[in-house]
Scaffold this motif. Structure first.
Motif, PDB file in Angstrom:
ATOM      1  N   VAL A   1       0.839  -1.198   0.000  1.00 13.39           N
ATOM      2  CA  VAL A   1       0.000   0.000   0.000  1.00 13.39           C
ATOM      3  C   VAL A   1       0.877   1.253   0.000  1.00 13.39           C
ATOM      4  CG1 VAL A   1      -1.632   1.332   1.395  1.00 13.39           C
ATOM      5  CG2 VAL A   1      -2.002  -1.115   1.029  1.00 13.39           C
ATOM      6  N   ALA A   2       1.921   1.256   0.820  1.00 12.66           N
ATOM      7  CA  ALA A   2       2.811   2.416   0.879  1.00 12.66           C
ATOM      8  C   ALA A   2       3.544   2.608  -0.442  1.00 12.66           C
ATOM      9  CB  ALA A   2       3.810   2.248   2.024  1.00 12.66           C
ATOM     10  N   SER A   3       3.970   1.511  -1.053  1.00 10.02           N
ATOM     11  CA  SER A   3       4.651   1.609  -2.340  1.00 10.02           C
ATOM     12  C   SER A   3       3.719   2.151  -3.414  1.00 10.02           C
ATOM     13  CB  SER A   3       5.166   0.223  -2.748  1.00 10.02           C
ATOM     14  OG  SER A   3       5.731   0.260  -4.034  1.00 10.02           O
ATOM     15  N   SER A   4       2.505   1.677  -3.424  1.00 11.86           N
ATOM     16  CA  SER A   4       1.530   2.154  -4.402  1.00 11.86           C
ATOM     17  C   SER A   4       1.234   3.636  -4.195  1.00 11.86           C
ATOM     18  CB  SER A   4       0.243   1.336  -4.282  1.00 11.86           C
ATOM     19  OG  SER A   4      -0.730   1.816  -5.167  1.00 11.86           O
ATOM     20  N   ALA A   5       1.090   4.062  -2.943  1.00 15.49           N
ATOM     21  CA  ALA A   5       0.834   5.477  -2.655  1.00 15.49           C
ATOM     22  C   ALA A   5       2.013   6.338  -3.098  1.00 15.49           C
ATOM     23  CB  ALA A   5       0.569   5.667  -1.165  1.00 15.49           C
ATOM     24  N   GLY A   6       3.220   5.871  -2.860  1.00 16.74           N
ATOM     25  CA  GLY A   6       4.398   6.618  -3.287  1.00 16.74           C
ATOM     26  C   GLY A   6       4.477   6.713  -4.800  1.00 16.74           C
ATOM     27  N   TRP A   7       4.166   5.621  -5.486  1.00 17.67           N
ATOM     28  CA  TRP A   7       4.190   5.608  -6.945  1.00 17.67           C
ATOM     29  C   TRP A   7       3.132   6.550  -7.508  1.00 17.67           C
ATOM     30  CZ3 TRP A   7       7.217   4.752 -10.746  1.00 17.67           C
ATOM     31  CH2 TRP A   7       6.731   4.492 -12.023  1.00 17.67           C
ATOM     32  N   ASP A   8       1.943   6.525  -6.913  1.00 14.60           N
ATOM     33  CA  ASP A   8       0.875   7.430  -7.363  1.00 14.60           C
ATOM     34  C   ASP A   8       1.267   8.889  -7.150  1.00 14.60           C
ATOM     35  OD1 ASP A   8      -0.645   5.262  -8.098  1.00 14.60           O
ATOM     36  OD2 ASP A   8      -1.875   5.277  -6.258  1.00 14.60           O
ATOM     37  N   ALA A   9       1.883   9.192  -6.027  1.00 13.26           N
ATOM     38  CA  ALA A   9       2.307  10.574  -5.755  1.00 13.26           C
ATOM     39  C   ALA A   9       3.389  11.001  -6.739  1.00 13.26           C
ATOM     40  CB  ALA A   9       2.821  10.687  -4.319  1.00 13.26           C
ATOM     41  N   TRP A  10       4.308  10.118  -7.070  1.00 14.16           N
ATOM     42  CA  TRP A  10       5.363  10.460  -8.026  1.00 14.16           C
ATOM     43  C   TRP A  10       4.773  10.728  -9.412  1.00 14.16           C
ATOM     44  CZ3 TRP A  10       7.332   8.580 -12.584  1.00 14.16           C
ATOM     45  CH2 TRP A  10       8.581   9.077 -12.964  1.00 14.16           C
TER      46      TRP A  10
ATOM     47  N   ALA B   1       1.721  11.711 -10.090  1.00 10.38           N
ATOM     48  CA  ALA B   1       0.962  12.960 -10.048  1.00 10.38           C
ATOM     49  C   ALA B   1       1.896  14.165 -10.095  1.00 10.38           C
ATOM     50  CB  ALA B   1       0.105  13.016  -8.789  1.00 10.38           C
ATOM     51  N   GLU B   2       3.025  14.082  -9.457  1.00  5.85           N
ATOM     52  CA  GLU B   2       3.989  15.183  -9.438  1.00  5.85           C
ATOM     53  C   GLU B   2       4.633  15.378 -10.798  1.00  5.85           C
ATOM     54  OE1 GLU B   2       6.167  18.327  -7.894  1.00  5.85           O
ATOM     55  OE2 GLU B   2       4.552  17.213  -6.910  1.00  5.85           O
ATOM     56  N   HIS B   3       4.885  14.305 -11.505  1.00  4.76           N
ATOM     57  CA  HIS B   3       5.589  14.382 -12.795  1.00  4.76           C
ATOM     58  C   HIS B   3       4.645  14.294 -13.997  1.00  4.76           C
ATOM     59  CE1 HIS B   3       8.800  13.584  -9.976  1.00  4.76           C
ATOM     60  NE2 HIS B   3       9.671  13.989 -10.908  1.00  4.76           N
ATOM     61  N   HIS B   4       3.380  14.301 -13.754  1.00  2.00           N
ATOM     62  CA  HIS B   4       2.361  14.250 -14.813  1.00  2.00           C
ATOM     63  C   HIS B   4       2.595  13.096 -15.766  1.00  2.00           C
ATOM     64  CE1 HIS B   4       1.150  18.096 -13.260  1.00  2.00           C
ATOM     65  NE2 HIS B   4       2.363  18.594 -13.486  1.00  2.00           N
ATOM     66  N   SER B   5       2.892  11.948 -15.194  1.00  2.00           N
ATOM     67  CA  SER B   5       3.173  10.765 -16.008  1.00  2.00           C
ATOM     68  C   SER B   5       1.948   9.877 -16.049  1.00  2.00           C
ATOM     69  CB  SER B   5       4.349   9.991 -15.393  1.00  2.00           C
ATOM     70  OG  SER B   5       4.544   8.785 -16.088  1.00  2.00           O
ATOM     71  N   PRO B   6       1.571   9.361 -17.219  1.00  2.00           N
ATOM     72  CA  PRO B   6       0.383   8.495 -17.298  1.00  2.00           C
ATOM     73  C   PRO B   6       0.653   7.095 -16.750  1.00  2.00           C
ATOM     74  CG  PRO B   6       1.366   8.723 -19.477  1.00  2.00           C
ATOM     75  CD  PRO B   6       2.117   9.643 -18.549  1.00  2.00           C
ATOM     76  N   ASN B   7       1.916   6.685 -16.672  1.00  2.00           N
ATOM     77  CA  ASN B   7       2.232   5.323 -16.201  1.00  2.00           C
ATOM     78  C   ASN B   7       2.638   5.334 -14.777  1.00  2.00           C
ATOM     79  OD1 ASN B   7       1.591   4.149 -18.548  1.00  2.00           O
ATOM     80  ND2 ASN B   7       3.641   4.266 -19.412  1.00  2.00           N
TER      81      ASN B   7
END
Length: 88
Positions: free
Chosen positions: A71-80, A82-88
């Motif tokens: 869960v923490a890894s997924s949240a970190g990936w989602d935040a990254w 969102a910050e970098h405007h990446s679709p993947n």
């Protein structure tokens, strides 16, 4: 010099002293091994008793920790993303 043997130009070995030392070393090794076995048995018993007293089994604790890490890894990936405007 019945118990001593000469070789290598004067090097003498007292065979009875050498044999006595070897016997004592063997006895000491046996006592050391017995002591190590007793220590391992005591630690294994204490560990089993500690696991029995836990509120939840270690496998459940490991599964919960793995889930939290995912869960923490997924949240970190989602935040990254969102910050970098990446679709993947």
């Amino acid at each position: 010099m019945a118990t001593n043997e000469r070789f290598l130009s004067g090097f003498q070995v007292n065979r009875s002293l050498l044999a006595g030392g070897a016997v004592l070393t063997g006895i000491g090794a046996l006592f050391g091994t017995a002591g190590a076995v007793m220590v391992c048995a005591a630690l294994a018993t204490a560990g089993r008793n500690w696991v029995r007293r836990l509120e939840s089994p270690p496998t459940a604790m490991a599964q919960r920790a793995l889930h939290e890490a995912k869960v923490a890894s997924s949240a970190g990936w989602d935040a990254w993303r969102a910050e970098h405007h990446s679709p993947n």
